[in-house]
Enzyme design. Structure first.
Site, mmCIF file in Angstrom:
data_model
loop_
_atom_site.group_PDB
_atom_site.id
_atom_site.type_symbol
_atom_site.label_atom_id
_atom_site.label_comp_id
_atom_site.label_asym_id
_atom_site.label_seq_id
_atom_site.Cartn_x
_atom_site.Cartn_y
_atom_site.Cartn_z
ATOM 1 N N GLU A 81 0.810 -1.227 0.000
ATOM 2 C CA GLU A 81 0.000 0.000 0.000
ATOM 3 C C GLU A 81 0.840 1.272 0.000
ATOM 4 O O GLU A 81 0.333 2.355 0.272
ATOM 5 C CB GLU A 81 -0.942 -0.026 1.207
ATOM 6 C CG GLU A 81 -1.924 -1.199 1.146
ATOM 7 C CD GLU A 81 -2.924 -1.218 2.293
ATOM 8 O OE1 GLU A 81 -2.699 -0.505 3.298
ATOM 9 O OE2 GLU A 81 -3.935 -1.935 2.180
ATOM 10 N N ARG A 130 2.453 2.001 4.504
ATOM 11 C CA ARG A 130 1.935 2.951 3.514
ATOM 12 C C ARG A 130 2.951 3.996 3.065
ATOM 13 O O ARG A 130 2.564 4.994 2.480
ATOM 14 C CB ARG A 130 0.660 3.601 4.055
ATOM 15 C CG ARG A 130 -0.444 2.576 4.263
ATOM 16 C CD ARG A 130 -1.791 3.201 4.603
ATOM 17 N NE ARG A 130 -2.807 2.158 4.658
ATOM 18 C CZ ARG A 130 -3.182 1.519 5.772
ATOM 19 N NH1 ARG A 130 -2.614 1.823 6.933
ATOM 20 N NH2 ARG A 130 -4.098 0.573 5.736
ATOM 21 N N GLU A 193 -9.168 -1.307 16.986
ATOM 22 C CA GLU A 193 -9.892 -2.558 17.237
ATOM 23 C C GLU A 193 -9.383 -3.254 18.503
ATOM 24 O O GLU A 193 -10.041 -4.150 19.028
ATOM 25 C CB GLU A 193 -9.737 -3.507 16.047
ATOM 26 C CG GLU A 193 -10.158 -2.927 14.710
ATOM 27 C CD GLU A 193 -9.113 -2.010 14.094
ATOM 28 O OE1 GLU A 193 -7.963 -1.981 14.602
ATOM 29 O OE2 GLU A 193 -9.435 -1.294 13.134
ATOM 30 N N THR A 244 -7.487 6.309 16.636
ATOM 31 C CA THR A 244 -6.107 6.181 16.162
ATOM 32 C C THR A 244 -5.914 6.989 14.877
ATOM 33 O O THR A 244 -6.810 7.104 14.053
ATOM 34 C CB THR A 244 -5.736 4.705 15.934
ATOM 35 O OG1 THR A 244 -6.756 4.066 15.178
ATOM 36 C CG2 THR A 244 -5.578 3.984 17.262
ATOM 37 N N ASN A 264 -11.842 5.781 14.034
ATOM 38 C CA ASN A 264 -13.109 5.371 14.630
ATOM 39 C C ASN A 264 -13.003 5.214 16.137
ATOM 40 O O ASN A 264 -11.923 5.228 16.725
ATOM 41 C CB ASN A 264 -13.546 4.037 14.010
ATOM 42 C CG ASN A 264 -12.449 2.983 14.131
ATOM 43 O OD1 ASN A 264 -11.477 3.023 13.369
ATOM 44 N ND2 ASN A 264 -12.568 2.071 15.074
ATOM 45 N N ASP A 306 -17.670 2.019 12.738
ATOM 46 C CA ASP A 306 -16.282 1.900 12.274
ATOM 47 C C ASP A 306 -16.039 2.750 11.026
ATOM 48 O O ASP A 306 -15.267 2.378 10.147
ATOM 49 C CB ASP A 306 -15.912 0.432 12.003
ATOM 50 C CG ASP A 306 -14.423 0.254 11.717
ATOM 51 O OD1 ASP A 306 -13.617 1.041 12.220
ATOM 52 O OD2 ASP A 306 -14.061 -0.672 10.962
#
Length: 575
Positions: A81, A130, A193, A244, A264, A306
């Site tokens: 990514e 990334r 999460e 985050t 989220n 989310d």
């Protein structure tokens, strides 16, 4: 003790004088603020986040003559990514599993390879990276095990490293590219999460010394803390509240203001943290010297879907009544496209918003404040099942939109006609374990019956506020960032057929396509050497894109998986 692998490719070359110190031009603050068209110094091309190149050699008329110039395997699977970052003869590509590759930009010869060894027992939800950042004579990489490392750009040798978070105790991990502003390397972690309280940290780019830390969820007594439970069962929910900051921000160099997106809530269920929950799902403006919050806009309150707001909005200027007005524009995961004003001090003001995909949660949006009203039946909660659209992957997941100042259009990689059914539960927070308040094995993705498409690209007029054109993909989601050029070409991957494509930026007409060995979920970039323009992209399907592919196999009979394996591709016009 950590082990580091510097695989020689270039150690011998440096010793032989193939590449000397003069071959690498240091990256200064001035160059980052005004990057040369021939280089690609930032993940999105410039501080404003445009994903746009001023280069014009490749045009709608000749793009069909694009040919591969070189390609190189990364020797890593999973989702790639990160864009190719280019400074002169040096191209830097980061991959999953804490690896950075340096290539000769023109030939593809491997100059050096750096890899930080993965700690024993480490695990993360998204094993990806990334991108790198450049400053001075160094390359900065944030590793998935919570470290930030500075490498010598010419040799790949480790210069310094610093801990951003402790993956064992914090449950955090890093997938974001860092952003360098005024000699500070700024980065934040993933891990909502797992109940991580989001933050950014800034490090001195020369020494690695910590400069400041800014949490996205305020502690009691700090501004915004009143939007979190003050008493009762959930009074300590702020400690593990999410938010985050796992994507790189953008920077207004003229006015010295950073803009950063916040993720989220944690757990996902808003009834376990009653209140608006600042600064979740927001954009923050920040002082780069100390990380102080200047202003904010929250896209939706008490996030329960989310729908992370992690993508920083693109910095633009609106043409309003013949005047240029500084602004922000962003296609958010909740399915709405937002126009925001920003002043010289960084104050953010809501202007307007409109859906760009179907949203079944928002019943209305206040035209003055941008605050949405919800259909409570579409809001998951503890021991409550709800279905909502778009699904948790949103109208647009993490891939970057692109802005072309010549066409005046914003290009959005989007997904529509998908929904989610969730049932909430209470999960204890155990470091390193899933604690989002839903069973990860029961994420019930739903697609519309006889859906006409799911993925695609939309082009919106920034000043006109209208959709101008769209391309849709009946048999694929879109997981790809977009690059646009001054000559009016748009480049994009993102589809499960593994193809890299070029479109006419004004009309959306398909002009060229090329199949790569795997699917493309990395941002394309552009550079030039000796007057010749090149387009670079990294192929390498995986992570969420692969997981969704499996779900679509079950629901719609699509191919079960897309081939994985990373490779770098560089194209230029044929003779």
């Amino acid at each position: 003790m950590k082990k580091y692998l510097q695989l020689a490719g270039l150690a011998a070359a440096v010793a032989a004088g193939v590449c000397s110190a003069a071959d690498y031009k240091p990256v200064t603050d001035a160059r980052l603020a005004n990057p040369e068209p021939e280089n690609w110094l930032l993940t999105k091309g410039n501080y404003a986040g445009w994903s746009y190149t001023p280069l014009e050699q490749i045009t709608p008329q000749n793009v069909s003559k694009l040919r591969p110039v070189w390609s190189a395997a990364t020797n890593v699977g999973s989702g790639h990514e990160a864009p190719a970052i280019v400074n002169g003869d040096y191209m830097f590509v980061s991959t999953p599993r804490n690896q950075v590759l340096a290539f000769d930009s023109k030939t593809g010869r491997v100059l050096w390879r750096y890899q930080r060894e993965m700690p024993e027992g480490f695990g993360a939800l998204h094993m990806t990276n990334r991108g790198v950042a450049l400053w001075g004579d160094k390359v900065y990489i944030a590793s998935i095990d919570c470290m930030i490392s500075a490498l010598d750009a010419k040799t790949g040798k480790l210069v310094w490293e610093a801990e951003v978070c402790n993956w064992q105790t914090d449950s955090a991990y890093i997938t974001s590219a860092p952003l360098v502003v005024k000699g500070k390397v700024i980065v934040g972690p993933s891990g909502g999460e797992f109940g991580v309280r989001g933050f950014l940290k800034a490090f001195d780019a020369q020494t690695g010394k910590l400069a400041w830390t800014r949490y996205s969820v305020p502690a009691p007594g700090e501004p915004g803390s009143e939007t979190w439970p003050q008493q009762g069962q959930w009074k300590d929910s702020w400690k593990n509240g999410g938010g985050t900051m796992w994507m790189p921000g953008n920077y207004d160099a003229k006015n010295d203001v950073i803009y950063w997106g916040v993720g989220n809530g944690a757990p996902w269920l808003g009834d376990q943290r009653p209140g608006d929950n600042l600064f979740l799902t927001s954009v923050l403006s920040l002082n780069p010297d100390n990380g102080n919050i200047i202003s904010h806009f929250q896209y939706h309150w008490n996030d329960s879907w989310d729908w992370a707001g992690m993508n920083a909005p693109t910095l633009v200027e609106f043409d309003r009544n013949g005047k240029k007005v500084p602004g922000l524009i962003s296609a958010q995961r909740n399915g709405n496209l937002y126009w925001l004003d920003r002043d010289a001090k960084g104050k953010i003001t809501y202007q307007k918003s409109t859906p760009y995909v179907k949203n079944t949660v928002f019943t209305s949006i206040d035209p003055k404040t941008g605050r949405p009203t919800y259909d409570e039946a579409a809001k998951p909660a503890t021991n409550k099942t709800a279905t909502y659209c778009p699904s948790l992957w949103g109208g647009k997941d993490w891939p970057y939109e692109a802005y072309n100042p010549k066409t005046g259009l914003l290009y959005i990689p989007f997904n529509d006609n998908h929904c989610m059914t969730l049932t909430g539960m209470i999960q204890p927070r155990i470091p390193g374990q899933w604690s989002a308040g839903v069973d990860i094995n029961k994420l019930d993705l739903k697609v519309a019956d006889n859906f006409p498409f799911i993925g695609g690209i939309q082009a919106w007029s920034v000043d006109g506020g209208k959709e101008v054109w769209r391309q849709t993909y009946k048999h694929s989601w879109n997981w790809g960032s977009i690059l646009t050029t001054a000559s009016g070409v748009l480049f994009a991957g993102g589809t499960n057929d593994r193809k890299f494509r070029a479109y006419d930026a004004k009309s959306g007409k398909l002009l060229w396509e090329f199949p790569t060995p795997s699917g493309i979920i990395s941002p394309p970039s552009s550079f030039s050497i000796d007057g010749k323009q090149y387009i670079a992209v990294v192929s390498g399907w995986g992570v969420d894109a692969q997981w969704i592919q499996g779900k679509m196999h079950d629901q719609a009979g699509w191919e079960k998986a897309v081939p994985e394996g990373g490779s770098v591709w560089v194209f230029a016009l044929g003779d």
